[in-house]
Design a protein around this motif. Structure first.
Motif, PDB file in Angstrom:
ATOM      1  N   ALA A  59      67.678 105.413  50.610  1.00  0.00           N
ATOM      2  CA  ALA A  59      68.421 104.601  51.580  1.00  0.00           C
ATOM      3  C   ALA A  59      69.379 103.632  50.882  1.00  0.00           C
ATOM      4  CB  ALA A  59      67.448 103.822  52.470  1.00  0.00           C
ATOM      5  N   ALA A  62      72.837 104.992  50.670  1.00  0.00           N
ATOM      6  CA  ALA A  62      73.374 105.519  51.927  1.00  0.00           C
ATOM      7  C   ALA A  62      74.894 105.377  51.997  1.00  0.00           C
ATOM      8  CB  ALA A  62      72.718 104.827  53.113  1.00  0.00           C
ATOM      9  N   ILE A  78      72.709 111.799  56.868  1.00  0.00           N
ATOM     10  CA  ILE A  78      72.170 110.680  56.090  1.00  0.00           C
ATOM     11  C   ILE A  78      70.669 110.564  56.309  1.00  0.00           C
ATOM     12  CG2 ILE A  78      72.224 108.182  55.737  1.00  0.00           C
ATOM     13  CD1 ILE A  78      74.712 109.636  54.746  1.00  0.00           C
ATOM     14  N   VAL A  82      67.577 110.965  53.601  1.00  0.00           N
ATOM     15  CA  VAL A  82      66.594 109.897  53.387  1.00  0.00           C
ATOM     16  C   VAL A  82      65.169 110.417  53.523  1.00  0.00           C
ATOM     17  CG1 VAL A  82      65.667 107.773  54.399  1.00  0.00           C
ATOM     18  CG2 VAL A  82      68.125 108.002  54.035  1.00  0.00           C
ATOM     19  N   SER A 157      73.622 101.411  57.092  1.00  0.00           N
ATOM     20  CA  SER A 157      74.220 102.744  57.191  1.00  0.00           C
ATOM     21  C   SER A 157      73.170 103.859  57.191  1.00  0.00           C
ATOM     22  CB  SER A 157      75.197 102.972  56.038  1.00  0.00           C
ATOM     23  OG  SER A 157      74.566 102.734  54.793  1.00  0.00           O
ATOM     24  N   ALA A 158      71.896 103.512  56.915  1.00  0.00           N
ATOM     25  CA  ALA A 158      70.812 104.490  56.964  1.00  0.00           C
ATOM     26  C   ALA A 158      70.062 104.435  58.289  1.00  0.00           C
ATOM     27  CB  ALA A 158      69.839 104.259  55.813  1.00  0.00           C
TER      28      ALA A 158
END
Length: 285
Positions: A59, A62, A78, A82, A157-158
């Protein structure tokens, strides 16, 4: 005075007890047995630690993945990236749990008592499989949720964007794949009846043999690679963009979609499960 003849009571009770055995009762028995050993709690605890632990460093990158993979923050691509490391290593811990669920009884000899209580035998196998699938699915789902929480806390952004049409499959595909791979370990354990051999074969095949076959450059292997159980099955949790990238990176004669790949893994479970059922019916424990 004449004596009154009486029939023995014990056989009557035995026949009556066997007649009262229901599939629900067998499932309940297997559920209790699974939770009566400490290894179940340890394996589940490891799984719930491993998934968020592996999600954390991924993450952190990311923002970099958004740029290099040409995607948007929080996209299914994404999120899948993860979750993948934890999915891979976490699933192997649950394979151990699945193997122990069936081979443990053979190791202690308790399986003889179980099959005496359930003379039909096959309900025992199906009940164990059902319990293993439910427990591993729920455990993997909890691990996935924890991994997403950790990833969201580490990088904005994760955080999953639920408007992405592939997000639900990317998230729910993880516990589905993990639980089905655990079932594969279970049916192999039911076939081999040995814990060490089962764990060595499943983990060795998934971690070593499959990766070697994916790397070898040999024309006939192009027809083998698409039908390897783990490589095919994990596509159910992969967005189309990652599937296409995987197709380009590997030489494959057949390009499987998410559900076709999962069907391959399920076919392995069905075939080996059928072999395990035949052995249970025809061979003594």
């Amino acid at each position: 005075m004449s004596a009154t003849a009486t029939s023995p009571a014990a056989p009557t009770r035995t026949r009556a007890s066997a007649a009262r055995v229901s599939f629900f009762g067998v499932v309940r028995s297997e559920w209790i047995k699974l939770w009566s050993v400490r290894s179940t709690y340890w394996v589940i605890a490891v799984m719930l630690v491993v998934m968020p632990l592996f999600a954390w460093p991924v993450a952190l990158s990311a923002d970099f993945m958004v740029t290099t993979l040409d995607t948007t923050p929080g996209s299914a691509v994404i999120v899948a990236a993860v979750l993948t490391p934890g999915q891979m290593f976490g699933s192997l811990t649950l394979v151990v749990l699945a193997a122990l669920a069936v081979t443990g009884e053979y190791g202690t000899g308790q399986i003889r008592s179980t099959l005496t209580a359930v003379p039909a035998r096959l309900p025992v196998l199906w009940a164990k499989a059902l319990v293993v699938f439910v427990v591993t699915f729920v455990t993997a789902a909890l691990g996935t949720a924890l991994a997403l929480l950790v990833a969201s806390a580490v990088k904005a952004s994760a955080q999953p964007d639920w408007s992405d049409p592939e997000m639900l499959r990317a998230v729910l595909g993880v516990p589905l794949y993990v639980a089905t791979l655990s079932l594969l370990g279970f049916v192999i354990g039911a076939l081999l009846r040995n814990t060490a051999a089962t764990i060595a074969i499943v983990i060795g095949f998934v971690l070593v043999i499959e990766n070697v076959l994916l790397l070898l450059s040999w024309k006939p292997l192009e027809w083998v690679r698409p039908f390897l159980p783990a490589a095919a099955g994990q596509r159910v949790a992969m967005p189309e963009q990652l599937i296409e990238a995987n197709n380009q990176a590997s030489s494959l004669a057949v390009h499987l979609g998410p559900w076709a790949g999962y069907a391959v893994l399920l076919a392995w479970v069905v075939v080996l499960g059928t072999a395990a059922a035949v052995r249970l019916r025809t061979r003594d424990a």
